[in-house]
Every structure is written in C-alpha cells, then in structure tokens.
Design an enzyme around this catalytic site. Sequence first.
Site, mmCIF file in Angstrom:
data_model
loop_
_atom_site.group_PDB
_atom_site.id
_atom_site.type_symbol
_atom_site.label_atom_id
_atom_site.label_comp_id
_atom_site.label_asym_id
_atom_site.label_seq_id
_atom_site.Cartn_x
_atom_site.Cartn_y
_atom_site.Cartn_z
ATOM 1 N N ILE A 82 -13.713 72.502 -56.034
ATOM 2 C CA ILE A 82 -14.253 71.834 -55.231
ATOM 3 C C ILE A 82 -15.636 71.501 -56.143
ATOM 4 C CG2 ILE A 82 -15.521 71.106 -53.294
ATOM 5 C CD1 ILE A 82 -13.944 72.564 -51.140
ATOM 6 N N HIS A 83 -15.759 69.882 -55.610
ATOM 7 C CA HIS A 83 -17.622 69.744 -57.159
ATOM 8 C C HIS A 83 -18.456 69.155 -55.406
ATOM 9 C CE1 HIS A 83 -20.317 68.236 -59.543
ATOM 10 N NE2 HIS A 83 -20.174 66.914 -59.026
ATOM 11 N N PRO A 84 -19.551 70.038 -55.465
ATOM 12 C CA PRO A 84 -20.720 70.854 -56.941
ATOM 13 C C PRO A 84 -19.901 72.336 -55.549
ATOM 14 C CG PRO A 84 -21.934 69.850 -55.274
ATOM 15 C CD PRO A 84 -20.774 68.762 -55.007
ATOM 16 N N ALA A 85 -19.383 73.291 -55.998
ATOM 17 C CA ALA A 85 -19.694 74.761 -55.147
ATOM 18 C C ALA A 85 -19.643 75.553 -56.621
ATOM 19 C CB ALA A 85 -18.042 74.621 -55.061
ATOM 20 N N GLU A 88 -16.778 76.275 -59.306
ATOM 21 C CA GLU A 88 -16.558 75.639 -60.573
ATOM 22 C C GLU A 88 -16.853 76.317 -62.136
ATOM 23 O OE1 GLU A 88 -17.479 71.446 -60.585
ATOM 24 O OE2 GLU A 88 -19.590 72.383 -59.610
#
Length: 123
Positions: A82-85, A88
């Site tokens: 998942i972005h942003p998370a 990453e």
Amino acid sequence: MPAAVFTHPRIASVGATEQGCRDRGVDYPVGTAGQVLAEPGTGRILGAHLMGARASVLIQPLVLAATLGIDAVTLAKSPYWIHPAPTEVVENALLDRPPARTVKGNLRLRAPSAREDDQGAGV
C-alpha cells in the site's frame, strides 16, 4: 524460524544470516539497518533481518515469502504493498537488490524511527 526482539529499536529476522551465506559460499546483497538475503539466479529469499520501530510487523511478508519459496521480485511486484505505508520499506528493499546473478551489491533498508512510526510516516 522467524524471531523478534522487542527492544528499542526492535529487531526481527527469518532464515539465513550473512555468516550462514558466507559459509555456504552464497553471494548476497548487504544492507545497513536491515537486509534481504536472496539466492543469486533465482531470487529465492534465504533470510531477512530488520531493525526499527516496526521491524516485527515489517518482517511478516518476508517470513511468508521465505516459507513458501516466493522470490524477491515476485513478492515485490505482488499487490500486497500500500502507498504510502511503512511496508514500502520492504518492497523497496526487494526491488533495490542486485539483478538475479552472482554479484555482491548494496541494499539500503530503513525501517521507520519510533517518532515517524508514532506519526504514521516512515517511508
């Protein structure tokens, strides 16, 4: 077998260590705050070692990949991230490793600091 040490910062690991890879004559990428050790040629994850505020959580997809034989590129390109998370950090470490061949290269993996973790940032 995966393991975590709940110190500050946290430490989490699964699989082979750098020394174990050296003893077996396997080349591997080297990181600073953490590392993903992958088999040259196949990209199969041999081990992973993380240090940081969420290390015990961030190691989970690497445990799954090492257990099921999922290679680093397949894991990095899966629809897990998942972005942003903070996860990453792991995705980037998987994608930043050297091409699947017998070489040594640099890999930088930075888990979020405790302050960033509390603020929901850290990637």
